[in-house]
Scaffold this motif. Structure first.
Motif, PDB file in Angstrom:
ATOM      1  N   ARG A  79       0.841  -1.196   0.000  1.00  6.13           N
ATOM      2  CA  ARG A  79       0.000   0.000   0.000  1.00  6.13           C
ATOM      3  C   ARG A  79       0.873   1.242   0.000  1.00  6.13           C
ATOM      4  NH1 ARG A  79      -0.614   2.713   4.792  1.00  6.13           N
ATOM      5  NH2 ARG A  79       0.154   1.666   6.653  1.00  6.13           N
ATOM      6  N   ASP A  80       0.332   2.313  -0.553  1.00  4.08           N
ATOM      7  CA  ASP A  80       1.031   3.592  -0.579  1.00  4.08           C
ATOM      8  C   ASP A  80       0.720   4.341   0.711  1.00  4.08           C
ATOM      9  OD1 ASP A  80       2.356   5.907  -1.342  1.00  4.08           O
ATOM     10  OD2 ASP A  80       0.817   6.551  -2.756  1.00  4.08           O
ATOM     11  N   ASP A  81       1.743   4.948   1.292  1.00  2.00           N
ATOM     12  CA  ASP A  81       1.564   5.821   2.452  1.00  2.00           C
ATOM     13  C   ASP A  81       2.049   7.202   2.022  1.00  2.00           C
ATOM     14  OD1 ASP A  81       1.480   7.213   4.819  1.00  2.00           O
ATOM     15  OD2 ASP A  81       2.584   5.718   5.983  1.00  2.00           O
ATOM     16  N   PRO A  82       1.160   7.995   1.378  1.00  2.00           N
ATOM     17  CA  PRO A  82       1.585   9.275   0.825  1.00  2.00           C
ATOM     18  C   PRO A  82       2.107  10.255   1.869  1.00  2.00           C
ATOM     19  CG  PRO A  82      -0.749   8.863   0.345  1.00  2.00           C
ATOM     20  CD  PRO A  82      -0.236   7.708   1.145  1.00  2.00           C
ATOM     21  N   HIS A  85       5.603   9.344   2.168  1.00  2.00           N
ATOM     22  CA  HIS A  85       6.275   9.239   0.862  1.00  2.00           C
ATOM     23  C   HIS A  85       6.955   7.887   0.710  1.00  2.00           C
ATOM     24  CE1 HIS A  85       5.519  13.426  -0.069  1.00  2.00           C
ATOM     25  NE2 HIS A  85       5.991  13.747   1.124  1.00  2.00           N
ATOM     26  N   ARG A  86       6.162   6.842   0.930  1.00  2.00           N
ATOM     27  CA  ARG A  86       6.717   5.508   0.776  1.00  2.00           C
ATOM     28  C   ARG A  86       5.606   4.498   0.515  1.00  2.00           C
ATOM     29  NH1 ARG A  86       8.652   3.994   6.927  1.00  2.00           N
ATOM     30  NH2 ARG A  86       6.643   3.275   7.711  1.00  2.00           N
ATOM     31  N   TYR A  87       5.997   3.414  -0.153  1.00  2.00           N
ATOM     32  CA  TYR A  87       5.140   2.253  -0.275  1.00  2.00           C
ATOM     33  C   TYR A  87       5.560   1.293   0.834  1.00  2.00           C
ATOM     34  CZ  TYR A  87       3.226   3.657  -4.765  1.00  2.00           C
ATOM     35  OH  TYR A  87       2.556   4.320  -5.756  1.00  2.00           O
ATOM     36  N   TYR A 101      10.005   7.218  -1.653  1.00  2.00           N
ATOM     37  CA  TYR A 101       9.993   7.948  -2.918  1.00  2.00           C
ATOM     38  C   TYR A 101       9.786   9.428  -2.663  1.00  2.00           C
ATOM     39  CZ  TYR A 101       4.894   7.928  -2.407  1.00  2.00           C
ATOM     40  OH  TYR A 101       3.611   8.086  -1.943  1.00  2.00           O
ATOM     41  N   LEU A 108       7.658   9.604  -9.835  1.00  2.00           N
ATOM     42  CA  LEU A 108       8.095   9.328  -8.465  1.00  2.00           C
ATOM     43  C   LEU A 108       9.562   8.947  -8.539  1.00  2.00           C
ATOM     44  CD1 LEU A 108       5.246   7.088  -6.965  1.00  2.00           C
ATOM     45  CD2 LEU A 108       5.490   9.560  -6.858  1.00  2.00           C
ATOM     46  N   ALA A 132       4.263  -1.456  -6.106  1.00  2.00           N
ATOM     47  CA  ALA A 132       4.461  -0.011  -6.229  1.00  2.00           C
ATOM     48  C   ALA A 132       4.424   0.410  -7.693  1.00  2.00           C
ATOM     49  CB  ALA A 132       5.784   0.397  -5.582  1.00  2.00           C
ATOM     50  N   ASP A 135       1.007   0.347  -9.125  1.00  2.00           N
ATOM     51  CA  ASP A 135       0.258   1.525  -8.680  1.00  2.00           C
ATOM     52  C   ASP A 135       0.680   2.768  -9.456  1.00  2.00           C
ATOM     53  OD1 ASP A 135      -1.669   2.803  -6.822  1.00  2.00           O
ATOM     54  OD2 ASP A 135       0.140   3.861  -6.141  1.00  2.00           O
ATOM     55  N   ARG A 139      -1.745   5.121 -11.807  1.00  2.00           N
ATOM     56  CA  ARG A 139      -1.880   6.567 -11.598  1.00  2.00           C
ATOM     57  C   ARG A 139      -1.409   7.389 -12.790  1.00  2.00           C
ATOM     58  NH1 ARG A 139       1.166   7.190  -6.013  1.00  2.00           N
ATOM     59  NH2 ARG A 139       0.972   9.384  -6.530  1.00  2.00           N
TER      60      ARG A 139
END
Length: 188
Positions: A79-82, A85-87, A101, A108, A132, A135, A139
């Protein structure tokens, strides 16, 4: 002025900024790694005082809870954790790996990937990168793989993922339409 050179300048500026931020993050990651190594060393020193029977019991107990080499203990959830700034890759609800990232409007910049202790060698890092990149594709973005692990993974899976790697458009000289010389010596 045409939109292409302006877009190229913006992308180049974003890449320069991303590179500076990545260098800072890499240094922080190195510091975290040094702290982790120091903590592990302290644990080794503390265990040195134990007798061989205590250590063998601990080793046997640990071996009962380790899945076979090359397999994760359970399904890997990426999962992305915006906000960070990391998966993240989770195995059985536990954080197992991260891929940091730096986001820009067009791509990215993957700067660092780390598989946490106890999860190495089981494909968690590969599952993280695949999830990642899937995803990123969903996007409509591209990637700049500064992290050696991500770059190598993309090279090994080039048929499916090489198209995601950001490449700046060729620069053209104003008014001529011809490709401009590279600002970096020794590069085309």
């Amino acid at each position: 002025m045409s939109a292409a050179p302006e877009g190229s300048r913006r992308a180049a500026a974003e890449l320069r900024l991303a590179t500076a931020v990545v260098r800072s993050r890499v240094e922080r990651a190195r510091e975290r790694r040094r702290a982790l190594v120091a903590a592990r060393w302290a644990d080794v020193v503390a265990r040195a005082d134990r007798g061989p029977d205590e250590l063998q019991i601990e080793i046997d107990h640990a071996a009962e809870h380790v899945p076979a080499e090359g397999t994760a203990a359970g399904p890997v959830v990426v999962r992305d954790d915006p906000a960070e700034h990391r998966y993240e890759a989770h195995v059985d609800g536990e954080l197992a790996a991260i891929a940091e990232y730096l986001p820009t409007q067009q791509f990215l910049v993957f700067s660092h990937t780390e598989v946490l202790p106890g999860h190495e060698g089981r494909g968690v890092g590969s599952a993280l990168v695949r999830g990642a990149l899937d995803d990123v594709r969903r996007r409509g973005l591209r990637v700049v793989p500064l992290c050696p692990f991500v770059a190598a993974w993309i090279r090994r899976h080039a048929e499916d993922y090489a198209d995601l790697v950001f490449t700046s458009p060729p620069r053209t000289s104003p008014g001529t339409g011809r490709q401009a010389a590279s600002p970096l010596p020794g590069t085309p």
